[in-house]
Design an enzyme around this catalytic site. Structure first.
Site, PDB file in Angstrom:
ATOM      1  N   GLN A 200       0.805  -1.224   0.000  1.00 31.34           N
ATOM      2  CA  GLN A 200       0.000   0.000   0.000  1.00 31.34           C
ATOM      3  C   GLN A 200       0.838   1.276   0.000  1.00 31.34           C
ATOM      4  OE1 GLN A 200      -2.690  -1.753   3.289  1.00 31.34           O
ATOM      5  NE2 GLN A 200      -4.087  -0.471   2.123  1.00 31.34           N
TER       6      GLN A 200
ATOM      7  N   ARG B  91       3.745  -0.093  13.066  1.00 28.96           N
ATOM      8  CA  ARG B  91       3.462  -1.413  12.523  1.00 28.96           C
ATOM      9  C   ARG B  91       3.546  -1.335  10.999  1.00 28.96           C
ATOM     10  NH1 ARG B  91      -1.906  -3.615  10.858  1.00 28.96           N
ATOM     11  NH2 ARG B  91      -1.692  -5.874  10.783  1.00 28.96           N
TER      12      ARG B  91
ATOM     13  N   HIS C  11       1.025  -9.149   4.701  1.00 29.19           N
ATOM     14  CA  HIS C  11      -0.153  -8.302   4.536  1.00 29.19           C
ATOM     15  C   HIS C  11      -0.562  -8.386   3.061  1.00 29.19           C
ATOM     16  CE1 HIS C  11      -2.384  -4.706   6.468  1.00 29.19           C
ATOM     17  NE2 HIS C  11      -2.969  -4.930   5.300  1.00 29.19           N
TER      18      HIS C  11
ATOM     19  N   GLU D 298      -5.118 -10.238   8.968  1.00 30.50           N
ATOM     20  CA  GLU D 298      -6.477 -10.523   8.510  1.00 30.50           C
ATOM     21  C   GLU D 298      -6.574 -11.685   7.523  1.00 30.50           C
ATOM     22  OE1 GLU D 298      -8.297  -6.960   7.013  1.00 30.50           O
ATOM     23  OE2 GLU D 298      -8.225  -5.945   8.926  1.00 30.50           O
TER      24      GLU D 298
ATOM     25  N   ASN E  40      -8.135  -5.717  14.348  1.00 27.14           N
ATOM     26  CA  ASN E  40      -8.459  -4.608  13.452  1.00 27.14           C
ATOM     27  C   ASN E  40      -9.963  -4.406  13.481  1.00 27.14           C
ATOM     28  OD1 ASN E  40      -5.767  -4.667  12.796  1.00 27.14           O
ATOM     29  ND2 ASN E  40      -6.049  -5.387  10.695  1.00 27.14           N
TER      30      ASN E  40
ATOM     31  N   TYR F 191     -13.198  -1.775  12.303  1.00 26.92           N
ATOM     32  CA  TYR F 191     -13.691  -0.607  11.574  1.00 26.92           C
ATOM     33  C   TYR F 191     -15.173  -0.358  11.813  1.00 26.92           C
ATOM     34  CZ  TYR F 191      -9.203  -0.420   9.252  1.00 26.92           C
ATOM     35  OH  TYR F 191      -7.865  -0.293   9.012  1.00 26.92           O
TER      36      TYR F 191
ATOM     37  N   GLU G 111      -5.331  -1.952  14.042  1.00 31.87           N
ATOM     38  CA  GLU G 111      -5.845  -1.016  13.033  1.00 31.87           C
ATOM     39  C   GLU G 111      -7.188  -0.481  13.483  1.00 31.87           C
ATOM     40  OE1 GLU G 111      -6.247  -2.356   8.949  1.00 31.87           O
ATOM     41  OE2 GLU G 111      -4.309  -3.384   9.048  1.00 31.87           O
TER      42      GLU G 111
ATOM     43  N   GLU H  24      -5.568   1.845  -1.463  1.00 34.35           N
ATOM     44  CA  GLU H  24      -6.621   1.167  -0.700  1.00 34.35           C
ATOM     45  C   GLU H  24      -7.163  -0.030  -1.501  1.00 34.35           C
ATOM     46  OE1 GLU H  24      -7.578   0.947   2.319  1.00 34.35           O
ATOM     47  OE2 GLU H  24      -9.387  -0.191   1.900  1.00 34.35           O
ATOM     48  N   TRP H  25      -6.276  -0.961  -1.843  1.00 34.71           N
ATOM     49  CA  TRP H  25      -6.632  -2.215  -2.477  1.00 34.71           C
ATOM     50  C   TRP H  25      -7.563  -2.007  -3.681  1.00 34.71           C
ATOM     51  CZ3 TRP H  25      -2.864  -4.995  -0.946  1.00 34.71           C
ATOM     52  CH2 TRP H  25      -2.383  -4.900   0.352  1.00 34.71           C
TER      53      TRP H  25
HETATM   54  C1  GBH Z   1      -7.955  -3.482   6.603  1.00 33.69           C
HETATM   55  O1  GBH Z   1      -8.894  -4.391   6.140  1.00 33.69           O
HETATM   56  C2  GBH Z   1      -6.632  -3.801   5.969  1.00 33.69           C
HETATM   57  O2  GBH Z   1      -5.800  -4.513   6.850  1.00 33.69           O
HETATM   58  C3  GBH Z   1      -5.918  -2.593   5.427  1.00 33.69           C
HETATM   59  O3  GBH Z   1      -4.885  -2.995   4.578  1.00 33.69           O
HETATM   60  C4  GBH Z   1      -6.905  -1.688   4.746  1.00 33.69           C
HETATM   61  O4  GBH Z   1      -6.283  -0.624   4.071  1.00 33.69           O
HETATM   62  C5  GBH Z   1      -7.843  -1.174   5.796  1.00 33.69           C
HETATM   63  O5  GBH Z   1      -8.462  -2.215   6.474  1.00 33.69           O
HETATM   64  C6  GBH Z   1      -8.930  -0.261   5.253  1.00 33.69           C
HETATM   65  O6  GBH Z   1      -9.768  -0.949   4.388  1.00 33.69           O
HETATM   66  O7  GBH Z   1     -19.061  -3.242   5.038  1.00 33.69           O
HETATM   67  O8  GBH Z   1     -19.447  -2.208   7.160  1.00 33.69           O
HETATM   68  O9  GBH Z   1     -19.649  -4.567   6.935  1.00 33.69           O
HETATM   69  C7  GBH Z   1     -10.226  -4.100   6.435  1.00 33.69           C
HETATM   70  C8  GBH Z   1     -11.126  -5.264   6.165  1.00 33.69           C
HETATM   71  C9  GBH Z   1     -13.273  -6.178   5.924  1.00 33.69           C
HETATM   72  C10 GBH Z   1     -13.060  -4.071   6.994  1.00 33.69           C
HETATM   73  C11 GBH Z   1     -14.708  -5.907   5.610  1.00 33.69           C
HETATM   74  C12 GBH Z   1     -14.506  -3.777   6.717  1.00 33.69           C
HETATM   75  C13 GBH Z   1     -16.646  -4.667   6.083  1.00 33.69           C
HETATM   76  C14 GBH Z   1     -17.288  -3.565   6.886  1.00 33.69           C
HETATM   77  N1  GBH Z   1     -12.506  -4.963   6.027  1.00 33.69           N
HETATM   78  N2  GBH Z   1     -15.291  -4.958   6.523  1.00 33.69           N
HETATM   79  S1  GBH Z   1     -18.978  -3.362   6.494  1.00 33.69           S
END
Ligand code: GBH
Length: 466
Positions: free
Chosen positions: A20, A77, A121, A166, A294, A296, A362, A427-428
């Site tokens: 990334q 990290r 990763h 992950e 991690n 979110y 994260e 961002e992938w």
């Molecule tokens: C991480 O993955 C990665 O480790 C990182 O590389 C990446 O840049 C970062 O997050 C940001 O994307 O649609 O509300 O149900 C995150 C993996 C899996 C997080 C799916 C959110 C769905 C949330 N993601 N998940 S939702």
């Protein structure tokens, strides 16, 4: 004046990943990874963006370390690119690839920043993918060999090691629905990949411990799975099913040395589970020193007994589950903002899988840039990007830190918090259009400009609290 202080040993940091940010995709003997291939496959990544240049961190790492030092970052990290170190994924190491991480680690230590290495990763060497990737058992063995080689070079200075980031994403997005590299969509391969990733983790953890590594862990993205209607039995069943495939398929073998019977039953519908051999579960359950989390957003699900649900990324939910569209305020990824989910998740992990310290490896959010207004109307901004005022990101981070503090208050052994991410980056599948950084990156000039959130975080760190 701080009102919410964190425990004395609590660490503050930031996180990134090799593909990334590094760029330099063709330099110093690096081999291709599955993300090089995937990002070049038309239609897979937004506007065909690739990590070829990314944040050019490979050449600018010294400046980036200075930037972190200025913010008071205590733990950094980062991940090591397997194809940089071992271009074919097996066989001889590429010393020039390891040299880069050697320089990076020395720069971090010189500024008093604790390096935390993630070995994987998502950037699998393409050569290994050509031999089956994570669906092939040999990849797990090669991973342990690669991990030992990295430790051999950095282990005298790096104390903190993470095997995988992950594995849920690697397996389900990489082999289940194909949204991530290598872009395979095959439920059987997804479950096989889960197992080989976990096996690779266990083998690498053993190798690292044997070599005297200080701390060895894994980072998961466990989900806080919630029912759409707390009173609905169908929704409760959907929560159990998703929890099984998202969480327990990883957590139970890691911490209880066995896949749950209901998980095995589910997997067997797609692929004979003969790829799980005697003894594998003991390897996977090799004791570890830290579980990285991690987080979110939470995941809300509803049960669909009529089979009308979507199923999402999980093979075999057969329409029995509907993943609700996120509601309320959303980030630029369309993800919900619900800090309470972090408290629930940390408490659940500490309760069901006690004995291993946790760290938030994260947490963060993508938001579009909003520039600060010029100081006065006849005084235009000196440059267009130095003044990103990301009050939305500050609110997100503040809310989640409060949620983390609440978990600590309820007895969770939480050792630190790492913001995703230091820099705006690749961002992938979304390419560069989503910005997670607390530091803005102008991809034309590679200029870094701390956003308001970076200044805010600097103060949080210096106060050791909010
Ligand atoms: C991480 O993955 C990665 O480790 C990182 O590389 C990446 O840049 C970062 O997050 C940001 O994307 O649609 O509300 O149900 C995150 C993996 C899996 C997080 C799916 C959110 C769905 C949330 N993601 N998940 S939702």
């Amino acid at each position: 004046m701080s009102t919410l202080r964190f425990p004395e040993n609590f660490r503050w940091g930031t996180a990134t990943a090799a593909y990334q940010i590094e760029g330099a995709a063709h330099e110093d003997g690096r081999g291709p990874s599955i993300w090089d291939t995937f990002s070049r496959t038309p239609g897979k990544v937004y506007q065909g963006h690739t990590g070829d240049v990314a944040c050019d961190h490979y050449h600018r790492y010294a400046d980036d370390v200075e930037l972190m030092a200025g913010l008071g970052i205590q733990t950094y990290r980062f991940s090591v690119s397997w194809p940089r170190v071992q271009p074919d994924g097996t066989g001889p190491v590429n010393p020039r690839g390891l040299d880069f991480y050697d320089r990076l680690v020395n720069a971090l230590l010189a500024r008093g920043i604790d390096p935390m290495v993630t070995l994987y990763h998502w950037d699998l060497p393409q050569t290994l993918q050509d031999r089956g990737g994570w669906a092939a058992r040999e990849t797990a063995e090669h991973f342990a060999g690669y991990g030992a080689a990295v430790h051999g070079r950095l282990g005298d200075r790096v104390k903190s090691w993470t095997t995988l980031n992950e594995p849920w994403c690697s397996a389900y997005l990489g082999y289940g629905n194909g949204v991530h590299a290598p872009g395979v969509a095959d439920p059987g391969a997804a479950f096989t990949a889960v197992h080989h990733l976990l096996l690779g983790h266990g083998l690498a953890a053993r190798a690292l411990h044997a070599a005297g590594a200080g701390s060895v862990g894994i980072t998961l993205n466990p989900a806080d799975v919630r029912p759409a209607d707390p009173d609905s039995a169908a929704d409760a069943a959907a929560v159990r099913l998703v929890d099984r495939l998202h969480n327990r398929i990883f957590l139970d073998p890691l911490f209880r040395a066995a896949y749950p019977a209901d998980v095995l039953e589910h997997v067997a519908r797609f692929v004979p589970p003969t790829f799980i051999r005697d003894g594998d579960e003991n390897v996977i359950a090799t004791p570890i020193d830290l579980l990285g989390v991690n987080y979110y957003a939470p995941l809300y699900v509803a049960g669909k007994p009529d089979g009308a649900g979507g199923g999402g990324a999980f093979p075999g939910t057969d329409g029995a589950v509907e993943f609700l569209s996120p509601a309320g305020p959303l980030t630029d990824m369309g993800w919900m903002i619900e800090p309470a989910g972090l408290t629930r998740l940390l408490e659940r992990l500490a309760t069901d899988y006690p004995g291993v310290p946790l760290m938030i490896t994260e947490n963060g959010a993508a938001f579009p840039d909003r520039a600060a207004p010029p100081a006065s109307l006849d005084q235009p901004e000196a440059d267009g990007v130095s003044g990103v005022v990301d009050t939305d990101r500050i609110a997100y981070l503040d809310g989640h830190l409060r949620a983390a503090h609440e978990a600590i208050a309820r007895g969770v052994d939480l050792r630190g918090y790492l913001v995703w991410s230091l820099l705006d980056n690749f961002e992938w599948a979304e390419g560069y259009r989503k910005r997670f950084g607390i530091v803005h990156v102008d991809y034309l000039t590679q200029r870094r400009s701390p956003k308001a959130s970076a200044r805010w975080y600097q103060e949080v760190i210096s106060r050791h609290g909010l």
